[in-house]
Design a protein around this motif. Structure first.
Motif, PDB file in Angstrom:
ATOM      1  N   PRO A 175       4.217   7.609  -1.139  1.00  0.00           N
ATOM      2  CA  PRO A 175       3.945   6.488  -2.282  1.00  0.00           C
ATOM      3  C   PRO A 175       2.421   6.005  -1.838  1.00  0.00           C
ATOM      4  N   ALA A 176       1.577   5.954  -2.926  1.00  0.00           N
ATOM      5  CA  ALA A 176       0.415   5.282  -3.154  1.00  0.00           C
ATOM      6  C   ALA A 176       0.179   4.914  -4.543  1.00  0.00           C
ATOM      7  N   PRO A 207       6.571  -3.463  -3.314  1.00  0.00           N
ATOM      8  CA  PRO A 207       6.412  -2.912  -1.910  1.00  0.00           C
ATOM      9  C   PRO A 207       6.322  -4.316  -1.043  1.00  0.00           C
ATOM     10  N   ALA A 214       0.717  11.443  -4.108  1.00  0.00           N
ATOM     11  CA  ALA A 214       1.129  10.057  -4.231  1.00  0.00           C
ATOM     12  C   ALA A 214       2.819   9.858  -4.580  1.00  0.00           C
ATOM     13  N   GLN A 251      -0.785   9.547   5.927  1.00  0.00           N
ATOM     14  CA  GLN A 251       0.427   8.738   5.697  1.00  0.00           C
ATOM     15  C   GLN A 251       1.612   8.686   6.834  1.00  0.00           C
ATOM     16  N   TRP A 303       1.051  -1.094  -1.547  1.00  0.00           N
ATOM     17  CA  TRP A 303       0.798   0.342  -1.397  1.00  0.00           C
ATOM     18  C   TRP A 303      -0.481   0.725  -1.060  1.00  0.00           C
ATOM     19  N   PRO A 316       3.458   3.824  -8.195  1.00  0.00           N
ATOM     20  CA  PRO A 316       4.910   4.274  -7.746  1.00  0.00           C
ATOM     21  C   PRO A 316       5.931   3.581  -8.450  1.00  0.00           C
ATOM     22  N   SER A 337      -2.096  -2.451  -0.817  1.00  0.00           N
ATOM     23  CA  SER A 337      -2.210  -3.111   0.724  1.00  0.00           C
ATOM     24  C   SER A 337      -3.785  -3.137   1.192  1.00  0.00           C
TER      25      SER A 337
END
Length: 378
Positions: A67-68, A36, A63, A200, A40, A31, A101
């Motif tokens: 967002p990923a 972040p 994505a 998500q 992400w 992204p 993440s």
């Protein structure tokens, strides 16, 4: 979108990360925001042919909207005995290089879907998108995370999901099915974006985001109902009803019960059952004929199948013919691999005769033809 060792989004990768990237094991999408707050989500994608670019082309839209970081393998492919260790390596590498993440997801098509499901049964992941292939109830029950299976009703693997339409009690509560009219191919970017959004937004607190997503899904379900695609509409509605945040905005449970209880839905389900029975019986006949029938018989049989797949007026029955044409190709591929491994030139020659008639432009036909020439050498 980029290879691991060279990026078209260099601003999102630190110089140190670029220096330590030493292989082209995967494609990566990052992204725009490289900082972040909590990292992400990481989406690992598996194409059955080991084409990270192909997987990325289908998933990047998802994505971008939700967002990923996507890591799409260029190494893992069908019949890879080490795929679990390789997935471990990809995840470890991504955690070292990128702002990831603790939420790890898998998405795969065909054999890639099977590998994603198998991995999720023995590893901690947050969710799986399995397209073009599914699993039996016993395997699904080993997977604790949410799963969305996307199967085309024209796909020769459709029967792997169809059993749950007739016996929904076999489907674990965390497992969901989406249907399309596609044959055996990656789902379209829009369908994958919807599936990724489902994951998500399931725990999203922003009401505007939830409302926009739910409204779009309701519009899609309404459109399916208007076109008479009641089986697809029911699956999507049931999936939306499984998420409390979505159900709070639209009574999807009530809508699903009304739809599945309707006479029109039951008639479609009954017609699907008959078409699947016809398909299974015909599969058995084709498999037996593969070794027994000559070129003249197969020329006529394949011509009839292909014509029915295009002109059969009953839509549900037409999909059965499309699944049969796909099945014929995959069974020829499977037998060809077996006969090459056994060194059986006579049987391989017979199967390749059928394979050429069924899929003359398939590159595997040329590859197996070269193998046959080697076996026939004195």
């Amino acid at each position: 979108m980029s290879s691991c060792h060279s990026s078209t989004k260099k601003e999102a990768i630190s110089p140190q990360q670029q220096q330590t990237a030493t292989s082209d094991d995967y494609e990566v999408y990052l992204p725009e925001d490289n900082q972040p707050k909590n990292g992400w989500p990481l989406l690992i994608a598996i194409d059955p042919h080991g084409s990270g670019i192909t997987a990325m082309q289908h998933l990047q839209q998802a994505a971008e909207q939700y967002p990923a970081i996507i890591i799409a393998s260029n190494r893992i492919q069908n019949n890879d005995p080490n795929f679990m260790a390789e997935l471990d390596k990809l995840i470890t590498d991504a955690r070292k290089r990128y702002p990831v993440s603790d939420r790890i997801y898998l998405a795969g098509f065909s054999g890639g879907a099977r590998m994603a499901l198998a991995y999720a049964g023995s590893h901690r992941v947050s969710g799986v998108i399995a397209a073009g292939a599914f699993a039996q109830p016993d395997e699904l029950r080993t997977i604790p995370c949410p799963v969305i299976g996307i199967l085309g009703m024209d796909d020769f693997n459709f029967s792997e999901a169809a059993q749950y339409l007739f016996n929904p009690e076999l489907l674990p509560v965390n497992v969901h099915i989406e249907l399309t009219h596609a044959s055996h191919e990656w789902p379209g970017a829009d369908r994958l974006t919807d599936a990724w959004g489902w994951f998500q937004l399931s725990n999203e607190s922003n009401k505007d985001k939830l409302t926009n997503y739910v409204e779009r899904q309701q519009q899609r379900i309404d459109s399916l109902m208007l076109t008479g695609d009641l089986l697809q509409a029911a699956c999507s509605s049931r999936n939306m009803a499984s998420v409390p945040a979505f159900e709070a905005l639209v009574p999807f449970s009530k809508n699903t019960n009304e739809l599945t209880g309707s006479t029109a839905y039951q008639q479609q389900l009954e017609a699907l059952g008959k078409s699947l029975q016809f398909e299974m019986n015909t599969r058995q006949e084709l498999s037996q004929a593969l070794i027994e029938k000559d070129a003249l018989w197969w020329t006529n049989e394949i011509s009839v199948l292909q014509k029915k797949a295009e002109t059969e007026p009953d839509v549900i029955q037409q999909m059965a013919y499309k699944r049969l044409t796909g099945f014929l190709g995959i069974v020829c591929y499977s037998y060809s691999r077996q006969f090459v491994a056994r060194g059986d030139a006579a049987q391989l020659e017979q199967v390749l005769m059928v394979y050429r008639l069924a899929e003359p432009n398939n590159p595997d036909v040329l590859r197996f033809t070269e193998e046959l020439k080697k076996l026939q050498q004195p």
